[in-house]
Design a protein around this motif. Sequence first.
Motif: not given
Length: 481
Positions: A297-322
């Motif tokens: 499950a996604i819990t308070k303890e691992n929530l920061p890790e999931l948000k980081q994964k979405y940060d990495e995903l959108f950073d990847f989409f930004h890089e695509e625009l290069n």
Amino acid sequence: MKYPFNYTKRFKEKDSVYAFDYAHLALAELDELYNDCFDYYEETTSYDNLLKKWSEDEIKEATTSLEELFEEGYYFSKDEVNYQFLEDYNKGLISLPPVHQCNLQCSYCFADQGKVFHGEERSFTLEQVEKTLRFIYYNYMKDYKKYRIDFVSGGEPLLNFDVIRHVKQVSDKLYEESKKPMELWLCTNGTLLTDEIIKYLDENNINIGISLDGDESQHDLIRRDVTGQGTYQKIVNNIARIKNNKELTRHTKDIWGLVVITSKTKSLVEILKHHESIGLKNVQMKIVRLEKDSEYAITKENLPELKQKYDELFDFFHEELNTNSVKYIRMILNDNDFAGKIVRRLLLRYVVQNRCQAGKSKVSIAANGDLYPCDSFVGMEEYKLGNINGELKKENPFLKLTIQTNDPCSNCWARYLCGGDCYHNSCLVNESIYKPDEIICEVEQHVIRRALIYLNDLTNRAPSQHEFLVELLEKRQNMLF
């Protein structure tokens, strides 16, 4: 405050401050002066304080520009916005499990391999199929002009392929009678696909979605068969068999990759890269729905890790625009992917008032004829809506449940893009369809902020690609009607 209505959410990302008008889906990047002026309009600072930092001419120029926007109803308004929700759910949506049984034992299965359904009838009969579809066409959903059946909910559909064949036969018969078409989707774990089944799916234009959670190590961590063996190789081989068959249509080869995100998921970027490498062009990645004591499950303890994964995903989409590319973001632009649905709504510029149509235009029908709001609610007797052989529930709480009527959602700045928490997830976490999971709310808000910044970047750096994606989605949207 000079304006009675405030539709503004400001947030900071790295070194920039943004103002989001959530009524009109408008985003502006603010410099320090304009940010201070927003403070003034929100009455968190005074005009005298502005004069301590800025000259009267600077303030006048900024406030004049802002008030021109405000007079048009943006950010701050004299009048309340009359929302025009896009009702793109003009289909009757039916989940139909050919069998409440599975040949896998996935650790996060919401249906517990079909065990959540406690009825004695474990499989649909051919007679029950015709009775069910006639009930849908001529009774329960008689006002809809078209329908969609998802073979999902409670097990592996291909364990009872005869029912799938019969649904197709009956739906063809009903089309001749009513001229109302039925679209068919097979959601499968992909292990039981044979040449005979694939040929039938192709000849009958049945859409295919296959569950695949990433590369071999990621997928086999959770999605194993009843003997405990991993299923990755068998699934990928079956996907390749479809992709490499020159006799099959493009429609059949356009397989959807169905992904569940858990606490064990390593990288969303790597999942997309992997799925693209095996020829999957459409992917939906959805966050797992489980009680918080589950290790997945996604819990308070691992929530920061999931948000980081979405940060990495959108950073990847930004890089695509290069390289002026939108190949990977395009893969998730559907209304089922947790992040992709937000980007899609922003591109199409429409707001929603429901997370989904569960209990409204969507229903799941169990093998004994019981009706539930969606496949996730099967077996939860308190939410049963009735039975095709008996009376329907007089009070359906889902019909009136929207972001406007649900207090936790009604005051949230993200509500018109989010649509609220999954009702089933709310039940698992808070034992109520009216109490959203705060952890998922936080993830949703985080993803919306990142999606807004990505769209701002896309518009400025790759306007031609922005236009391409809008046109693509508009064509798809028109096909829904």
